[in-house]
Design an enzyme around this catalytic site. Sequence first.
Site, PDB file in Angstrom:
ATOM      1  N   HIS A 198       1.621  -3.459  21.894  1.00 59.34           N
ATOM      2  CA  HIS A 198       1.381  -4.903  21.991  1.00 59.34           C
ATOM      3  C   HIS A 198       2.706  -5.686  21.999  1.00 59.34           C
ATOM      4  O   HIS A 198       3.748  -5.191  21.587  1.00 59.34           O
ATOM      5  CB  HIS A 198       0.452  -5.382  20.878  1.00 59.34           C
ATOM      6  CG  HIS A 198      -0.711  -4.466  20.661  1.00 59.34           C
ATOM      7  ND1 HIS A 198      -1.746  -4.366  21.558  1.00 59.34           N
ATOM      8  CD2 HIS A 198      -0.963  -3.563  19.674  1.00 59.34           C
ATOM      9  CE1 HIS A 198      -2.605  -3.446  21.123  1.00 59.34           C
ATOM     10  NE2 HIS A 198      -2.154  -2.945  19.994  1.00 59.34           N
ATOM     11  N   GLU A 212       0.115  -6.697  14.101  1.00 58.01           N
ATOM     12  CA  GLU A 212       0.422  -5.344  14.540  1.00 58.01           C
ATOM     13  C   GLU A 212       1.642  -5.339  15.444  1.00 58.01           C
ATOM     14  O   GLU A 212       2.478  -4.427  15.370  1.00 58.01           O
ATOM     15  CB  GLU A 212      -0.780  -4.741  15.275  1.00 58.01           C
ATOM     16  CG  GLU A 212      -0.554  -3.314  15.748  1.00 58.01           C
ATOM     17  CD  GLU A 212      -1.707  -2.767  16.565  1.00 58.01           C
ATOM     18  OE1 GLU A 212      -1.610  -1.612  17.020  1.00 58.01           O
ATOM     19  OE2 GLU A 212      -2.708  -3.495  16.769  1.00 58.01           O
ATOM     20  N   HIS A 251       1.491   2.247  16.753  1.00 53.77           N
ATOM     21  CA  HIS A 251       0.399   1.296  16.532  1.00 53.77           C
ATOM     22  C   HIS A 251       0.016   1.259  15.059  1.00 53.77           C
ATOM     23  O   HIS A 251       0.478   2.072  14.246  1.00 53.77           O
ATOM     24  CB  HIS A 251      -0.837   1.696  17.354  1.00 53.77           C
ATOM     25  CG  HIS A 251      -0.694   1.474  18.818  1.00 53.77           C
ATOM     26  ND1 HIS A 251      -1.163   0.342  19.449  1.00 53.77           N
ATOM     27  CD2 HIS A 251      -0.114   2.244  19.787  1.00 53.77           C
ATOM     28  CE1 HIS A 251      -0.893   0.421  20.745  1.00 53.77           C
ATOM     29  NE2 HIS A 251      -0.260   1.567  20.971  1.00 53.77           N
ATOM     30  N   GLU A 287      -1.302   5.876  14.982  1.00 51.78           N
ATOM     31  CA  GLU A 287      -1.848   4.742  14.234  1.00 51.78           C
ATOM     32  C   GLU A 287      -1.389   4.945  12.790  1.00 51.78           C
ATOM     33  O   GLU A 287      -1.889   5.807  12.084  1.00 51.78           O
ATOM     34  CB  GLU A 287      -3.371   4.716  14.317  1.00 51.78           C
ATOM     35  CG  GLU A 287      -3.936   4.576  15.725  1.00 51.78           C
ATOM     36  CD  GLU A 287      -3.951   3.128  16.219  1.00 51.78           C
ATOM     37  OE1 GLU A 287      -3.491   2.228  15.470  1.00 51.78           O
ATOM     38  OE2 GLU A 287      -4.436   2.905  17.353  1.00 51.78           O
TER      39      GLU A 287
END
Length: 313
Positions: free
Chosen positions: A103, A140, A195, A277
């Site tokens: 992102h 995030e 992430h 993650e």
Amino acid sequence: MSYVGPDFDPPRPRRSPLRRALTVVLAALVPGALLGWLAFETLGGADDGGPGRAAGATSGTAGSAGGDPDDKPGASASQSPTASAPGGAGALAGKVVVIDPGHNPANFAHTAEINSKVDIGTHKKECDTTGTTTNSGYTEAAFTLDVAHRLRTLLERQGATVKLTQDADRPYGPCIDERARIGNSAPADAVVSVHADGAASGQRGFHVILPGAVHEGGADTRAIVAPSRELGELIADDFAESTDTSPSNYVGDGTGLVTREDLGGLNLSTVPKVFIECGNMRDSKDAALLTSGAWRQKAAQGISEGIVSFLRG
């Protein structure tokens, strides 16, 4: 009669009992103090980094009682205290690593652009998303970029050439198909997409996402499935050890490994690639870790050690 001569000592004044007692005490203490000083100089004092220092007690180390300097606004990853990944300087000379910070911090302002569809081989999917946040609003995108900077510093110290897919240097994205192309064209020896998850509260832990065997449309991951799994397993092991956290309690059956065939960043990759993650931002306990600069340093260290082990075979 002369009182001067080699065989004659002139009369001496009498010592009091108190003075005699003090003399005896000093005679006993001085040798002990001297031995203690010599031992201190031999072993190294508490502040000189010698064997007298407790393991991990270096001044300014992430997680020390003095606090983490990288929690201060504006602190860069290059200023952060870092341990060296295994192998030493130059161990990764000639290797190319692409870090993909999940992102873009500016995606929030470009929803139309990131909602546009791109081809990921098996189907079409949104260009990108905004990512998730902690309940307190830590994004995030901020997390992934911070870890990416720390990871880059560690890997460059090993001699690797490190490229980021984005460094908050573009208005949004890049889209997931472009992120894959950046790794492919590098060409990267390894790609890691960083992430943090946005699952329900109570769901905790990290997991590493591996590419499944996809051969459809413009996607063909068959050649990278095996090396990507090796990369992912090494990262999972080292991440768990470095951060002292456990694999996910909600996906992966406790292994910390998940295989997916619906992620464009994996489907379109032609080089070994995994996602990690690092934790669940929506769980308060995981969020406390993810928002800690000291813990993010440990996360970067764990990822880097896995990458180094993979690249050194």
